[in-house]
Each structure stands twice: as C-alpha cells, then as structure tokens.
Design a protein around this motif. Structure first.
Motif, PDB file in Angstrom:
ATOM      1  N   ASP A   1       0.851  -1.182   0.000  1.00 35.47           N
ATOM      2  CA  ASP A   1       0.000   0.000   0.000  1.00 35.47           C
ATOM      3  C   ASP A   1       0.889   1.235   0.000  1.00 35.47           C
ATOM      4  OD1 ASP A   1      -2.314  -1.473   0.095  1.00 35.47           O
ATOM      5  OD2 ASP A   1      -2.821  -0.972   2.169  1.00 35.47           O
ATOM      6  N   VAL A   2       0.554   2.226  -0.824  1.00 36.68           N
ATOM      7  CA  VAL A   2       1.309   3.486  -0.880  1.00 36.68           C
ATOM      8  C   VAL A   2       0.331   4.642  -0.734  1.00 36.68           C
ATOM      9  CG1 VAL A   2       2.804   4.969  -2.266  1.00 36.68           C
ATOM     10  CG2 VAL A   2       3.091   2.484  -2.352  1.00 36.68           C
ATOM     11  N   LEU A   3       0.685   5.596   0.133  1.00 38.96           N
ATOM     12  CA  LEU A   3      -0.149   6.774   0.351  1.00 38.96           C
ATOM     13  C   LEU A   3       0.744   8.013   0.437  1.00 38.96           C
ATOM     14  CD1 LEU A   3      -2.866   8.021   0.761  1.00 38.96           C
ATOM     15  CD2 LEU A   3      -2.836   7.274   3.142  1.00 38.96           C
ATOM     16  N   PRO A   4       0.885   8.749  -0.688  1.00 39.32           N
ATOM     17  CA  PRO A   4       1.731   9.946  -0.674  1.00 39.32           C
ATOM     18  C   PRO A   4       1.189  11.007   0.285  1.00 39.32           C
ATOM     19  CG  PRO A   4       1.270   9.228  -2.920  1.00 39.32           C
ATOM     20  CD  PRO A   4       0.361   8.445  -2.016  1.00 39.32           C
ATOM     21  N   GLY A   5       2.108  11.680   0.996  1.00 37.27           N
ATOM     22  CA  GLY A   5       1.741  12.786   1.861  1.00 37.27           C
ATOM     23  C   GLY A   5       0.824  12.426   3.017  1.00 37.27           C
ATOM     24  N   TRP A   6       0.883  11.168   3.474  1.00 39.71           N
ATOM     25  CA  TRP A   6      -0.030  10.715   4.531  1.00 39.71           C
ATOM     26  C   TRP A   6       0.217  11.457   5.841  1.00 39.71           C
ATOM     27  CZ3 TRP A   6       1.224   7.258   8.861  1.00 39.71           C
ATOM     28  CH2 TRP A   6       0.088   6.886   9.610  1.00 39.71           C
ATOM     29  N   LEU A   7       1.470  11.737   6.167  1.00 38.34           N
ATOM     30  CA  LEU A   7       1.800  12.370   7.445  1.00 38.34           C
ATOM     31  C   LEU A   7       1.918  13.876   7.243  1.00 38.34           C
ATOM     32  CD1 LEU A   7       4.023  10.964  10.186  1.00 38.34           C
ATOM     33  CD2 LEU A   7       4.316  13.349   9.533  1.00 38.34           C
ATOM     34  N   HIS A   8       1.015  14.629   7.894  1.00 30.35           N
ATOM     35  CA  HIS A   8       1.058  16.088   7.847  1.00 30.35           C
ATOM     36  C   HIS A   8       1.941  16.599   8.987  1.00 30.35           C
ATOM     37  CE1 HIS A   8      -2.268  15.307   5.219  1.00 30.35           C
ATOM     38  NE2 HIS A   8      -3.062  14.945   6.198  1.00 30.35           N
ATOM     39  N   GLY A   9       2.617  17.717   8.746  1.00 32.09           N
ATOM     40  CA  GLY A   9       3.540  18.225   9.756  1.00 32.09           C
ATOM     41  C   GLY A   9       4.877  17.519   9.701  1.00 32.09           C
ATOM     42  N   ALA A  10       5.211  17.011   8.516  1.00 27.20           N
ATOM     43  CA  ALA A  10       6.436  16.227   8.367  1.00 27.20           C
ATOM     44  C   ALA A  10       7.693  17.070   8.563  1.00 27.20           C
ATOM     45  CB  ALA A  10       6.458  15.548   6.987  1.00 27.20           C
ATOM     46  N   ASP A  11       7.634  18.363   8.253  1.00 23.70           N
ATOM     47  CA  ASP A  11       8.818  19.219   8.439  1.00 23.70           C
ATOM     48  C   ASP A  11       9.239  19.258   9.901  1.00 23.70           C
ATOM     49  OD1 ASP A  11       8.593  19.735   5.771  1.00 23.70           O
ATOM     50  OD2 ASP A  11       8.287  21.898   5.968  1.00 23.70           O
ATOM     51  N   GLY A  12       8.270  19.539  10.775  1.00 24.48           N
ATOM     52  CA  GLY A  12       8.579  19.618  12.193  1.00 24.48           C
ATOM     53  C   GLY A  12       9.038  18.290  12.763  1.00 24.48           C
ATOM     54  N   LEU A  13       8.430  17.198  12.290  1.00 26.86           N
ATOM     55  CA  LEU A  13       8.823  15.880  12.780  1.00 26.86           C
ATOM     56  C   LEU A  13      10.236  15.540  12.326  1.00 26.86           C
ATOM     57  CD1 LEU A  13       8.136  13.279  14.260  1.00 26.86           C
ATOM     58  CD2 LEU A  13       7.112  12.420  12.136  1.00 26.86           C
ATOM     59  N   PHE A  14      10.574  15.857  11.079  1.00 22.96           N
ATOM     60  CA  PHE A  14      11.923  15.599  10.589  1.00 22.96           C
ATOM     61  C   PHE A  14      12.953  16.300  11.471  1.00 22.96           C
ATOM     62  CE2 PHE A  14      15.736  16.549   8.264  1.00 22.96           C
ATOM     63  CZ  PHE A  14      16.012  15.382   7.574  1.00 22.96           C
ATOM     64  N   THR A  15      12.716  17.587  11.746  1.00 20.66           N
ATOM     65  CA  THR A  15      13.661  18.356  12.554  1.00 20.66           C
ATOM     66  C   THR A  15      13.760  17.790  13.962  1.00 20.66           C
ATOM     67  OG1 THR A  15      13.205  20.352  11.261  1.00 20.66           O
ATOM     68  CG2 THR A  15      14.190  20.657  13.444  1.00 20.66           C
ATOM     69  N   ALA A  16      12.620  17.440  14.556  1.00 25.64           N
ATOM     70  CA  ALA A  16      12.614  16.915  15.920  1.00 25.64           C
ATOM     71  C   ALA A  16      13.382  15.601  16.005  1.00 25.64           C
ATOM     72  CB  ALA A  16      11.180  16.722  16.404  1.00 25.64           C
ATOM     73  N   LEU A  17      13.188  14.720  15.028  1.00 21.48           N
ATOM     74  CA  LEU A  17      13.875  13.434  15.057  1.00 21.48           C
ATOM     75  C   LEU A  17      15.358  13.584  14.737  1.00 21.48           C
ATOM     76  CD1 LEU A  17      11.263  11.114  13.279  1.00 21.48           C
ATOM     77  CD2 LEU A  17      11.585  11.531  15.731  1.00 21.48           C
ATOM     78  N   ALA A  18      15.680  14.389  13.732  1.00 23.20           N
ATOM     79  CA  ALA A  18      17.083  14.566  13.351  1.00 23.20           C
ATOM     80  C   ALA A  18      17.900  15.120  14.511  1.00 23.20           C
ATOM     81  CB  ALA A  18      17.192  15.481  12.136  1.00 23.20           C
ATOM     82  N   ASP A  19      17.304  16.049  15.271  1.00 24.27           N
ATOM     83  CA  ASP A  19      18.031  16.705  16.362  1.00 24.27           C
ATOM     84  C   ASP A  19      17.908  15.984  17.700  1.00 24.27           C
ATOM     85  OD1 ASP A  19      18.704  18.646  14.524  1.00 24.27           O
ATOM     86  OD2 ASP A  19      17.157  20.062  15.178  1.00 24.27           O
TER      87      ASP A  19
END
Length: 199
Positions: A31-49
């Motif tokens: 199953d593929v669902l593009p753009g399923w997770l909203h707020g991905a920018d903030g999550l990326f930064t939080a996880l990376a840091d």
C-alpha cells in the motif's frame, strides 16, 4: 540539504482508506499513500536533532564494516520520540488490524547511505504473514522490491511524509532495499513500524 516548507500544515495523519494497493504476486502486496503524514517538516527536525542516533558496525564477509546509515530502535513499551509517531502507529494498528509495537528509525545522511536487499523475517515462521509500515521523511529515495524467486524489481519512490506498507507474504517472498545513489541528495529519515518480534 533538505528544505522545510513555510506553509507547514497542522501535524497529523490522513485517512488510510486513500492508500493505493499494488498486488506483487505470491500473496504479497504494497500500500502506498503519498503525503499521509502532515507536519512532516517539524517531525523531521525533531527526530534529526533529538533522537540518540547510533553508528553501528557489523560483521560481513569475514570483516567488520560500518553500517551505511544511523540507527535508533524503540522496542515495545518504550516511549516514542514524538507524539506524532504515537498517532501514526495507533492509526496504522487500527486500520490494518495489526498491533504495531516497535519503531525502527534510520537516518540516511546522503546518497552514500543505503540498506542492502533483505526481508524482515526474524520472529516468524516460514508461512506467517505480517505487516511492516514505513513512513518516509526528508529527501525522496526509492524503495526497491524484488521477488526472492527471481525476476525484475519494482520501484517505489518515497517522498516527504509518504507511507508505504508491505503486507501479506511480502517479507517472506520479496526482498527490499534502499540503494546508494551518486546524485546529490539530502538527508532522509525512515520510520518502520513492526509487530512484536518482527525484525
């Protein structure tokens, strides 16, 4: 370098009923669902840091080599590093009627980082199906799938906030990989939700 958006939506997940299913054969599907997770920018930064990333070394072909990506693993019962991951895991568990209990995180720093062909076969019998859900953040990288019995591979480019779920016999009858690339590419974080005991 990965660039965040100035128009970041409210964090959350979309409806899983919109996922597109591809039948791979031998009882496997994706199953593929593009753009399923909203707020991905903030999550990326939080996880990376904020995630305590680990650089592992593993034995391979009579030598010890660096794993070409950074890793973190949240076993059953451990608090996930962001509430949005709890929301995502809960929604996936309800929709797929599977209790996802662990989260494995990979940080691909650039195109030199990768993961070799494999299937998540630990913790199950040779005839037992399972689900593995992958949420992708950051730079677009392709996830490749190929049948273990031989044949051409399938390519699924995963972009920022995309969801891919491997189900049915996929972990038994197909292998998957994230190949290296010589093209300039920014960092990517992969979050893999799995049921108990599956690795």
């Amino acid at each position: 370098m990965f660039q965040t958006s100035l128009l970041e939506p409210t964090p959350g997940v979309g409806p899983l009923t919109l996922a597109h299913r591809t039948q791979l054969g031998d009882g496997a599907w994706v199953d593929v669902l593009p753009g399923w997770l909203h707020g991905a920018d903030g999550l990326f930064t939080a996880l990376a840091d904020g995630v305590p990333w680990v650089a592992e070394r593993r034995e391979m072909y009579d030598s010890v080599v660096d794993v070409p990506r950074l890793l973190a693993f949240y076993r059953e019962g451990m608090a996930l590093p962001d509430p949005l991951l709890d929301e995502a895991r809960g929604a996936l568990s309800v929709h797929y009627e599977t209790r996802f209990t662990t989260a494995g995180l990979c940080l691909y720093r650039d195109g030199r980082d990768s993961v070799a062909w494999h299937g998540d076969r630990v913790g199950r019998g040779s005839h037992e199906d399972t689900h593995v859900a992958v949420v992708s953040l950051g730079a677009t990288r392709p996830l490749l799938l190929r049948p273990r019995s031989g044949g051409p591979s399938r390519r699924f480019p995963l972009a920022h906030g995309d969801l891919l779920v491997m189900g049915g016999s996929c972990q038994r009858t197909w292998d998957h990989a994230i190949p290296k690339t010589t093209r300039p590419t920014g960092p990517r974080i992969s979050i893999q939700f799995r049921p108990r005991g599956v690795r």
